[in-house]
Design an enzyme around this catalytic site. Structure first.
Site, PDB file in Angstrom:
ATOM      1  N   GLY A  51       1.048  -1.227  -0.140  1.00  0.00           N
ATOM      2  CA  GLY A  51      -0.052  -0.173   0.072  1.00  0.00           C
ATOM      3  C   GLY A  51       0.981   1.227   0.025  1.00  0.00           C
ATOM      4  CB  CYS A  78       5.126  -3.904  -0.062  1.00  0.00           C
ATOM      5  SG  CYS A  78       5.068  -2.442  -0.286  1.00  0.00           S
ATOM      6  CE1 TYR A  79       1.118   1.289   5.560  1.00  0.00           C
ATOM      7  CE2 TYR A  79      -0.308  -0.643   5.951  1.00  0.00           C
ATOM      8  CZ  TYR A  79       0.147   0.665   6.103  1.00  0.00           C
ATOM      9  OH  TYR A  79      -0.420   1.287   7.244  1.00  0.00           O
ATOM     10  CG  HIS A 168       5.547  -5.661  -4.528  1.00  0.00           C
ATOM     11  ND1 HIS A 168       4.069  -5.479  -4.371  1.00  0.00           N
ATOM     12  CD2 HIS A 168       6.026  -4.649  -4.545  1.00  0.00           C
ATOM     13  CE1 HIS A 168       4.190  -4.491  -3.834  1.00  0.00           C
ATOM     14  NE2 HIS A 168       4.937  -3.553  -3.675  1.00  0.00           N
ATOM     15  CD  GLU A 170       2.368  -8.499  -5.262  1.00  0.00           C
ATOM     16  OE1 GLU A 170       3.340  -9.070  -4.819  1.00  0.00           O
ATOM     17  OE2 GLU A 170       1.902  -7.298  -4.716  1.00  0.00           O
ATOM     18  CB  SER A 222     -23.737  -7.041 -24.912  1.00  0.00           C
ATOM     19  OG  SER A 222     -22.771  -8.020 -24.546  1.00  0.00           O
ATOM     20  N   GLY A 223     -24.149  -9.596 -27.052  1.00  0.00           N
ATOM     21  CA  GLY A 223     -23.233 -10.073 -28.080  1.00  0.00           C
ATOM     22  C   GLY A 223     -21.723 -10.686 -27.725  1.00  0.00           C
ATOM     23  N   GLY A 224     -21.313 -10.050 -26.519  1.00  0.00           N
ATOM     24  CA  GLY A 224     -20.030 -10.310 -25.868  1.00  0.00           C
ATOM     25  C   GLY A 224     -20.032 -11.708 -25.209  1.00  0.00           C
ATOM     26  CB  VAL A 225     -16.945 -13.322 -23.870  1.00  0.00           C
ATOM     27  CG1 VAL A 225     -16.682 -14.731 -23.047  1.00  0.00           C
ATOM     28  CG2 VAL A 225     -16.088 -13.393 -25.111  1.00  0.00           C
ATOM     29  CG  ASP A 226     -17.567 -10.457 -19.803  1.00  0.00           C
ATOM     30  OD1 ASP A 226     -16.922 -11.191 -20.210  1.00  0.00           O
ATOM     31  OD2 ASP A 226     -17.507  -9.116 -19.675  1.00  0.00           O
ATOM     32  CB  SER A 227     -24.192 -10.686 -21.601  1.00  0.00           C
ATOM     33  OG  SER A 227     -23.570 -10.617 -22.896  1.00  0.00           O
ATOM     34  CB  ALA A 228     -22.622 -15.318 -24.160  1.00  0.00           C
TER      35      ALA A 228
END
Ligand code: XMP
Length: 512
Positions: A51, A78-79, A168, A170, A222-228
């Site tokens: 942070g 870190c923090y 870090h 990560e 919407s035609g997008g991946v997420d809503s499908a």
């Protein structure tokens, strides 16, 4: 499960990524909600993020003390290391502003954290964070690693399973970092890494059934991946209690509507209402040139049309959305101050209140690539799952100036040729997003023996991990030349092609 307490580092999300890559489920919560989350989630281990603050500043954040009382393994980064040291009785000297840098840490002791990764005495590259520094370790701790500027670069209390890192693990600049996180997750916290998309699918299905009961759900595609993906998952859970509504605003890519309708009606047999609202949208957009007005007009119409359709099918109790984790994460990193609106994003916000519906958001905990994995798990065709993101306002914001059906036709064709080229050259999956833009200017050209006076097409392609920042993609010139020739030959109305070499910032990905 692992709980990640967020102190506002820019890279907290990467910790979650690493943990999940190891097949262990985790959630990020802001430090001020961590106590509640800890009690509720009962995690097997906790990671304290980095942070921007100094432990020395009055009122700087702390980890809930009950985490240390609970006996679970804790890793402070870190923090997170500093606050852990301070809270467990060590001393921390304060603080300049945090800065990062490459450094070598020398391993000074054996540790479960380094097992099969780093040997005692070795020097290893890490991405260090400089800010506060520990001057006295808390009781029970010993030094496990040092760096030239940090005698307490890695501290540990192996008995209590506490680890503090000043760097870090990560980020990719710490080449072995992912392995250290894996050791923490597997060897120290004892988690088995069996969190898979199959498990997620089953868990979510049970949750959806429980939430929805016998209620009716409506989902906007919407035609997008997420809503499908959301729709297919929900359908698997509750069958025909789900109705999907696909509002075609006339601003879609070539054959997009057909692809969506085929997928839902024929591949899955999911009830789908396909509304052709292009007349209404294009009518209201006539003469509109201001980007924000376009976006707001489309957002408003979308809600109106969706609402009408929902009424026709007798309403619903729930609205399903493909909201993803990066959209909901209440990260401390992003609450840094007032931010200006660069663009009004179109989504279906506003609908649930207006229609008095509750939300079903089964993808709330996933990242984009995890949604793709889930899509594959659910049997969505690869061509659909791997698609580049497409904005809600569609081609309207890729057609600067006023929008006409003719212009949209030209744009659609040019875009299709461009994407075809990219696929043929095997570049599609290297690119975050690629699309064509139709400029509102005409220029002079010569074709055969004649003069032409036609539109300019702009090509855009970027790499990105989340759409927040992006680099323009470095095609080779031969590819660009060939693509330009194809577009001009195959698309009537275009006689010039340019390539956009702007990164984000200062540009945005879309042109409006
Ligand atoms: P910008 O142009 O802001 O875009 O750099 C970042 C990412 O967001 C997408 N985008 C949208 N997505 N509704 C969406 O669902 C919108 O209104 C919208 N505007 C931009 C854009 O395609 C890129 O992936």
């Amino acid at each position: 499960k692992i709980l990640i307490v967020d102190f506002g580092s820019q890279v907290t999300q990467l910790i979650a990524r690493r943990v999940r890559e190891d097949g262990v489920y985790c959630e990020i919560v802001p430090f001020n909600k961590a106590e509640e989350a800890f009690k509720e989630m009962k995690p097997k281990a906790v990671i304290l993020s980095g942070g921007p603050e100094s432990v020395h500043e009055a009122g700087s954040p702390r980890a809930p003390q009950l985490i240390f009382a609970s006996g679970v393994p804790v890793m402070g980064i870190c923090y997170g290391q500093m606050t852990m040291a301070a809270q467990l009785g060590g001393e921390v000297e304060g603080g300049h502003h945090r800065e990062f840098g490459r450094a070598d840490v020398e391993v000074k002791a054996d540790s479960k954290l380094f097992e099969d990764v780093w040997s005692s005495g070795s020097k290893n590259q890490v991405w260090m964070s400089h800010g506060d520094r520990i001057t006295r370790m808390p009781p029970g701790f010993s030094v496990a690693g040092t760096s030239p500027n940090a005698p307490f670069a890695i501290i540990q209390d192996e008995k209590r399973k506490y680890y503090g890192l000043m760097f870090h693990p990560e980020v990719v600049h710490t080449p072995d970092g992912a392995k250290l996180i894996r050791n923490f997750v597997r060897k120290i916290a004892g988690l088995t890494g069996d969190w898979t998309m199959r498990a997620f699918r089953e868990e979510e299905i049970a949750k959806i059934r429980q939430q929805v009961g016998k209620g009716k759900v409506i989902c906007g595609l919407s035609g997008g991946v997420d809503s499908a993906v959301a729709a297919v998952l929900i359908h698997e859970a509750i069958g025909d209690q789900l109705t999907c509504v696909f509002v075609d605003h006339g601003l879609l890519r070539l054959d997009e509507a057909k692809t969506v309708v085929d997928l839902f009606r024929h591949h899955y047999n999911i009830p789908l209402v396909h509304v052709d609202a292009s007349k209404q949208f294009l009518g209201e957009l006539e003469g509109v040139t201001d980007p924000e007005t376009k976006r707001k007009t489309i957002g408003r119409l979308f809600i109106e049309v969706f609402e009408q359709e929902a009424k026709k099918i007798g309403g619903a109790d729930f609205l399903a959305q493909g909201t993803l984790y990066p959209d909901v994460i209440e990260s401390v990193s992003f609450t840094g101050g007032p931010s200006v609106t660069i663009k009004s994003h179109h989504n279906v916000g506003g609908l649930p209140e207006r229609m008095n519906m509750k939300l079903v958001e089964p993808l709330r905990e996933l990242f984009k690539d995890e949604v793709r994995k889930l899509g594959r798990e659910l049997g969505l065709p690869e061509i659909f799952v791997g698609r580049h993101p497409f904005p809600g306002p569609g081609l309207a914001i890729r057609c600067p100036g006023d929008i006409t059906r003719d212009k949209l036709d030209i744009l659609r064709k040019a875009d299709a040729v461009y994407i075809d080229q990219i696929r043929k050259h095997g570049l599609y999956d290297d690119i975050w997003q690629a699309f064509a833009v139709l400029l509102p200017v005409k220029t002079v050209g010569v074709m055969g023996d004649g003069r032409t006076y036609d539109y300019v097409v702009g090509l855009r392609a970027v790499t990105s991990t989340d759409g927040m920042t992006a680099d323009f993609y470095q095609f080779d010139m031969k590819f660009l030349g060939e693509t330009a020739t194809r577009i001009i030959n195959e698309v009537k109305g275009v006689n010039r092609v340019v390539y956009d070499v702007t990164s984000k910032p200062p540009g945005t990905i879309e042109w409006e």
